[in-house]
Scaffold this active site. Structure first.
Site, PDB file in Angstrom:
ATOM      1  N   ASP A   1       0.827  -1.225   0.052  1.00  0.00           N
ATOM      2  CA  ASP A   1       0.091  -0.043   0.044  1.00  0.00           C
ATOM      3  C   ASP A   1       0.738   1.074  -0.034  1.00  0.00           C
ATOM      4  O   ASP A   1       2.107   1.276   0.430  1.00  0.00           O
ATOM      5  CB  ASP A   1      -0.898   0.275   1.256  1.00  0.00           C
ATOM      6  CG  ASP A   1      -1.999  -0.982   1.193  1.00  0.00           C
ATOM      7  OD1 ASP A   1      -1.785  -1.750   0.370  1.00  0.00           O
ATOM      8  OD2 ASP A   1      -2.987  -0.888   2.144  1.00  0.00           O
TER       9      ASP A   1
ATOM     10  N   HIS B   1       3.748  -2.337   2.979  1.00  0.00           N
ATOM     11  CA  HIS B   1       3.668  -1.099   2.517  1.00  0.00           C
ATOM     12  C   HIS B   1       4.807  -0.798   1.722  1.00  0.00           C
ATOM     13  O   HIS B   1       5.994  -1.089   2.225  1.00  0.00           O
ATOM     14  CB  HIS B   1       3.568  -0.013   3.514  1.00  0.00           C
ATOM     15  CG  HIS B   1       2.096   0.113   4.225  1.00  0.00           C
ATOM     16  ND1 HIS B   1       2.110  -1.024   5.245  1.00  0.00           N
ATOM     17  CD2 HIS B   1       1.143   0.781   4.102  1.00  0.00           C
ATOM     18  CE1 HIS B   1       0.546  -0.807   5.551  1.00  0.00           C
ATOM     19  NE2 HIS B   1       0.139   0.154   5.063  1.00  0.00           N
TER      20      HIS B   1
HETATM   21 ZN   LIG Z   1      -2.575   3.139   3.100  1.00  0.00          ZN
END
Ligand SMILES: [Zn+2]
Length: 245
Positions: free
Chosen positions: A66, A212
């Site tokens: 992400d 992430h």
């Molecule tokens: Zn996020």
């Protein structure tokens, strides 16, 4: 006369049938690359991956990244995934894709899935109807223009959702898609070994793992990734992009 015509049609049909059979023989699988391109440049590239996941011996996990694209970390993640022949799903912010369009394109071109993580990483549950629409639709437009594929999954920032978010997502033809395992790589001070241990302890087949590649210093995620891939591969897992269809 009618009989003669009918006989010709039958022969012609028999010819067609023979050709079709030859196209899928001799092993019953045929050579798909000759019949159909492996990748459809303008269509969803990962349409059939869930069906692979449900094969009897298939142990699949879905890595997701992400908050990218990010100038340094995304490229490093891509290199590691390539090394392990792993595919993943990248939930990108539209604003970041606008800043680093070539990275978004590279993610897509390598066969990973690029999906919608809204424009500017705001909590979507706090927005007006118009702001909510803008956050999702602008991101669709940006990612669609870069990849030729309009995302069908929305991962709302922070996983924050309510009725307005899910119904707006549905109106734009996408489903809300969260995760099963969160090794908390976003937490300050979380070490690479902790990230890896958490994933390896919790993971089961067909689960979605939250990681992430953007939104801050992701060097610990990058450092954890080879060990995660190595260990899961040794356990017989393969790594697929989510289908989002
Ligand atoms: Zn996020």
């Amino acid at each position: 006369m009618r009989i003669a015509v009918s006989a010709v049609v039958t022969v012609a049909l028999a010819g067609v049938v023979t050709v079709v059979i030859q196209a899928v023989s001799p092993d019953g699988r045929g050579n798909a690359s000759q019949v159909k391109p492996l990748r459809e440049p303008t269509g969803p590239p990962h349409e059939d991956l869930r069906s692979e996941a449900t094969q009897p011996n298939g142990k699949v996990v879905y890595l997701t990244f992400d908050d990218g694209p990010h100038a340094q970390h995304t490229e490093k993640v891509l290199d590691i995934l390539t090394q392990y022949r792993a595919k993943a799903t990248f939930f990108q912010n539209g604003a970041n894709a606008k800043r680093y369009p070539e990275i978004t394109q590279r993610v897509h071109e390598l066969g990973h899935s690029v999906q919608n993580h809204a424009w500017s990483h705001r909590d979507l549950t706090t927005l007006s109807a118009q702001e909510l629409l803008d956050e999702i639709a602008r991101t669709d437009d940006m990612l669609g223009s870069l990849t030729g594929y309009v995302p069908k999954c929305l991962r709302p920032p922070y996983g924050a959702q309510n009725g307005a978010v899910t119904s707006q997502a549905a109106k734009l033809g996408k489903r809300v898609s969260l995760w099963d395992i969160d090794p908390e790589d976003w937490k300050q001070g979380r070490s690479a070994s902790k990230i890896k241990e958490h994933v390896l302890k919790e993971v089961s087949p067909n689960e979605v793992i939250l990681l992430h590649d953007g939104g801050g210093d992701r060097s610990r995620t990058v450092a954890a990734l080879p060990g995660i891939l190595e260990a899961l591969k040794a356990r017989g897992f393969t790594f697929k992009a989510m289908s989002c269809s």
